[in-house]
Design a protein around this motif. Structure first.
Motif, mmCIF file in Angstrom:
data_model
loop_
_atom_site.group_PDB
_atom_site.id
_atom_site.type_symbol
_atom_site.label_atom_id
_atom_site.label_comp_id
_atom_site.label_asym_id
_atom_site.label_seq_id
_atom_site.Cartn_x
_atom_site.Cartn_y
_atom_site.Cartn_z
ATOM 1 N N LEU A 90 -36.791 73.439 11.373
ATOM 2 C CA LEU A 90 -35.759 72.744 12.137
ATOM 3 C C LEU A 90 -34.533 73.643 12.153
ATOM 4 C CD1 LEU A 90 -34.660 70.173 13.586
ATOM 5 C CD2 LEU A 90 -33.823 69.435 11.342
ATOM 6 N N VAL A 91 -34.016 73.933 13.348
ATOM 7 C CA VAL A 91 -32.891 74.846 13.479
ATOM 8 C C VAL A 91 -31.794 74.192 14.301
ATOM 9 C CG1 VAL A 91 -33.923 75.961 15.520
ATOM 10 C CG2 VAL A 91 -32.185 77.168 14.194
ATOM 11 N N GLY A 92 -30.551 74.475 13.954
ATOM 12 C CA GLY A 92 -29.435 73.951 14.740
ATOM 13 C C GLY A 92 -28.103 74.407 14.191
ATOM 14 N N GLY A 93 -27.134 74.479 15.076
ATOM 15 C CA GLY A 93 -25.757 74.751 14.685
ATOM 16 C C GLY A 93 -24.900 73.614 15.189
ATOM 17 N N THR A 94 -24.636 72.637 14.339
ATOM 18 C CA THR A 94 -23.880 71.463 14.777
ATOM 19 C C THR A 94 -22.459 71.885 15.145
ATOM 20 O OG1 THR A 94 -23.452 70.965 12.445
ATOM 21 C CG2 THR A 94 -25.252 69.783 13.510
ATOM 22 N N PRO A 95 -21.767 71.118 15.979
ATOM 23 C CA PRO A 95 -20.474 71.568 16.537
ATOM 24 C C PRO A 95 -19.505 72.038 15.469
ATOM 25 C CG PRO A 95 -21.205 69.599 17.662
ATOM 26 C CD PRO A 95 -22.182 69.830 16.536
ATOM 27 N N CYS A 96 -18.843 73.156 15.776
ATOM 28 C CA CYS A 96 -17.932 73.757 14.804
ATOM 29 C C CYS A 96 -16.480 73.396 15.080
ATOM 30 C CB CYS A 96 -18.088 75.276 14.811
ATOM 31 S SG CYS A 96 -17.707 76.045 16.388
ATOM 32 N N GLN A 97 -16.204 72.653 16.162
ATOM 33 C CA GLN A 97 -14.814 72.289 16.439
ATOM 34 C C GLN A 97 -14.228 71.454 15.316
ATOM 35 O OE1 GLN A 97 -17.303 71.948 18.509
ATOM 36 N NE2 GLN A 97 -16.813 72.723 20.530
ATOM 37 N N SER A 98 -15.073 70.734 14.626
ATOM 38 C CA SER A 98 -14.612 69.929 13.503
ATOM 39 C C SER A 98 -15.717 69.868 12.473
ATOM 40 C CB SER A 98 -14.272 68.514 13.971
ATOM 41 O OG SER A 98 -13.982 67.687 12.873
ATOM 42 N N LEU B 13 -24.602 65.527 9.304
ATOM 43 C CA LEU B 13 -25.444 64.574 8.573
ATOM 44 C C LEU B 13 -26.614 64.112 9.426
ATOM 45 C CD1 LEU B 13 -22.782 62.413 6.699
ATOM 46 C CD2 LEU B 13 -23.929 64.525 5.991
ATOM 47 N N THR B 14 -26.418 64.032 10.743
ATOM 48 C CA THR B 14 -27.530 63.703 11.632
ATOM 49 C C THR B 14 -28.615 64.763 11.539
ATOM 50 O OG1 THR B 14 -26.023 62.563 13.146
ATOM 51 C CG2 THR B 14 -28.176 63.190 14.015
ATOM 52 N N PHE B 15 -28.205 66.022 11.423
ATOM 53 C CA PHE B 15 -29.167 67.108 11.239
ATOM 54 C C PHE B 15 -30.031 66.847 10.009
ATOM 55 C CE2 PHE B 15 -30.407 71.178 9.395
ATOM 56 C CZ PHE B 15 -30.901 71.885 10.482
ATOM 57 N N LEU B 16 -29.411 66.401 8.917
ATOM 58 C CA LEU B 16 -30.174 66.090 7.710
ATOM 59 C C LEU B 16 -31.143 64.936 7.944
ATOM 60 C CD1 LEU B 16 -27.366 66.289 4.993
ATOM 61 C CD2 LEU B 16 -29.057 68.037 5.568
ATOM 62 N N ALA B 17 -30.696 63.931 8.686
ATOM 63 C CA ALA B 17 -31.569 62.790 8.952
ATOM 64 C C ALA B 17 -32.772 63.204 9.791
ATOM 65 C CB ALA B 17 -30.776 61.690 9.655
ATOM 66 N N ILE B 18 -32.581 64.130 10.726
ATOM 67 C CA ILE B 18 -33.699 64.624 11.534
ATOM 68 C C ILE B 18 -34.674 65.405 10.657
ATOM 69 C CG2 ILE B 18 -34.321 66.158 13.441
ATOM 70 C CD1 ILE B 18 -31.642 65.382 14.741
ATOM 71 N N TYR C 49 -38.784 64.563 10.209
ATOM 72 C CA TYR C 49 -39.889 65.462 10.571
ATOM 73 C C TYR C 49 -40.406 66.284 9.395
ATOM 74 C CZ TYR C 49 -39.012 64.286 15.437
ATOM 75 O OH TYR C 49 -38.869 63.609 16.621
ATOM 76 N N ARG C 50 -39.641 66.391 8.332
ATOM 77 C CA ARG C 50 -40.047 67.069 7.099
ATOM 78 C C ARG C 50 -40.601 68.481 7.340
ATOM 79 N NH1 ARG C 50 -37.427 65.107 3.231
ATOM 80 N NH2 ARG C 50 -38.999 65.755 1.701
ATOM 81 N N PRO C 51 -39.885 69.345 8.026
ATOM 82 C CA PRO C 51 -40.348 70.729 8.172
ATOM 83 C C PRO C 51 -40.251 71.473 6.848
ATOM 84 C CG PRO C 51 -38.098 70.540 8.950
ATOM 85 C CD PRO C 51 -38.551 69.135 8.616
ATOM 86 N N ARG C 52 -41.038 72.545 6.699
ATOM 87 C CA ARG C 52 -40.942 73.355 5.484
ATOM 88 C C ARG C 52 -39.595 74.051 5.390
ATOM 89 N NH1 ARG C 52 -45.800 75.100 7.232
ATOM 90 N NH2 ARG C 52 -45.134 77.262 7.568
ATOM 91 N N TRP C 53 -39.059 74.462 6.550
ATOM 92 C CA TRP C 53 -37.840 75.254 6.590
ATOM 93 C C TRP C 53 -36.770 74.554 7.412
ATOM 94 C CZ3 TRP C 53 -37.510 79.730 3.820
ATOM 95 C CH2 TRP C 53 -38.706 80.356 3.428
ATOM 96 N N VAL C 54 -35.529 74.720 7.036
ATOM 97 C CA VAL C 54 -34.394 74.339 7.877
ATOM 98 C C VAL C 54 -33.452 75.536 7.954
ATOM 99 C CG1 VAL C 54 -34.517 71.862 7.399
ATOM 100 C CG2 VAL C 54 -33.092 73.333 5.950
#
Length: 389
Positions: free
Chosen positions: A65-73, A92-97, A101-106
């Motif tokens: 699971l990959v992502g860069g959540t908004p950095c404005q805040s 925190l939504t990223f953590l909930a996702i 899905y329980r991927p091996r890597w984030v």
């Protein structure tokens, strides 16, 4: 490897990882123009839209699971309390996702400011959330200029592995970075393009002049800043050349440019006096009065907006050759694509009844993206760990 991407933008992760044989299972993007870019390049990959509605998403099997959540805040007040800014909640939504899905890597990316937000407690809450979900983690600040693009771009990368922090640490840390004697970096006044064994071609692809492996050198931290800020654009995409605020005339750099930013001498790259010394290109934030001006290296690309916006956003950086008579001009979209490691024209898609999208949304999407070259390095490191564990 199968991966899911959130806050996908224009998909630096896919540009970096698909050549490795990895396959995207889903994207998550709500902004109109980046969504159009995704639909143009990956028409068969579903864009699931708003990541806060992840509970409605279909089942999928992903390894990363990959992502860069908004950095404005970044205002994560804790796992048990609310947030001052809803954009920060997406961390925190990223953590909930990840929990769903329980991927091996984030793999998670953000600006270095996350390390000091709320005295470090916000970032600590995010890392604590990873631990609570069973992930071991490591984090490190990586600067894109040391991976083959001529852009100063420092970002925090968090890598997590389900059940074992040592695998995560093996991805981000190397012997050179732990020994107290790090690999040599870019020295003041150094002509990297003339001496480097590796460089970047016109599309920003790493190559080796001696038949060696540029990727290996980049992973070892030995690759000098290679040239991507080149302009053989010549209106090839049908765009009007941009002009700086105040009406300064644009002068595009033309010619066969294969080295670093110091090839701005009308495309020749060297002085005409026979000395062979390069003529550097000076790059600086367009509305910062030159305070961050530097030769042969671009400031961090931002989400370009308008001239009255915040100093950290607004227009793209400006450049000018040190050669007398060369006018200042703004970076063009194709140059910004190269500075992030994207192929030329990645964002030059049909959009809103135009054959090619306007510069504004392209600048914003490119500035909001990750650096492809750094994501490729992380992907290759994950592959190495997978192969030995």
């Amino acid at each position: 490897m199968r991966y899911g991407s959130v806050c996908s933008g224009i998909e630096a992760a896919s540009v970096a990882w698909e050549p490795l044989g990895w396959t995207p299972q889903f994207f998550s993007e709500i902004e109109p123009f980046p969504s159009a870019v995704l639909a143009h390049h990956w028409p068969d990959v579903p864009n699931l839209g708003d990541m806060t509605k992840f509970k409605e998403w279909p089942d999928a099997t992903i390894d990363v699971l990959v992502g860069g959540t908004p950095c404005q805040s970044f205002s994560v007040a804790g796992l048990r309390r609310g947030l001052d800014d809803p954009r920060g909640n997406l961390a925190l939504t990223f953590l909930a996702i990840a929990d769903q899905y329980r991927p091996r890597w984030v793999v998670w990316e953000n600006v270095p400011g996350v390390l000091s937000s709320n005295g470090g407690r916000d970032f600590g809450a995010f890392l604590g959330g990873l631990v609570k979900l069973g992930y071991g983690f490591s984090y490190r600040v990586l600067d894109a200029q040391y991976f083959g693009v001529a852009q100063r771009r420092r970002r925090v990368f968090v890598v997590g592995h389900l059940g074992d922090w040592r695998r995560a640490a093996a991805v981000l840390f190397e012997r050179e970075s732990l020994s107290g004697n790090p690999a040599p970096r870019r020295g003041p006044g150094q002509d990297a393009a003339a001496d480097a064994e590796c460089s970047a071609d016109a599309a920003g692809t790493l190559r080796a002049s001696d038949g060696g492996s540029c990727v290996d050198q980049a992973m070892a931290g030995h690759l000098q800043v290679a040239g991507t800020l080149t302009a053989t654009y010549a209106e090839q995409a049908g765009q009007d050349l941009a002009t700086m605020e105040g009406g300064l005339q644009v002068q595009a750099i033309t010619g066969d440019i294969t080295h670093a930013l110091n090839t701005a001498n009308n495309g020749k790259g060297f002085s005409e006096d026979g000395t062979g010394r390069g003529v550097p290109t000076i790059a600086f934030t367009a509305k910062d009065y030159g305070a961050d001006a530097q030769a042969d290296l671009s400031p961090t690309l931002r989400a370009g907006g308008h001239a009255a916006s915040h100093a950290n956003a607004g227009v793209m950086p400006a450049i000018c050759s040190a050669r007398p008579g060369m006018a200042v001009r703004r970076l063009m979209p194709v140059e910004c694509e190269r500075l992030q490691g994207f192929p030329d024209g990645h964002t030059a898609i049909p959009y809103r009844n135009k054959a090619i999208a306007a510069d504004g949304p392209r600048y914003k999407a490119i500035g909001n993206s990750m650096a492809v070259v750094v994501m490729e390095w992380i992907g290759r490191r994950i592959e190495q760990v997978e192969a030995i564990t």
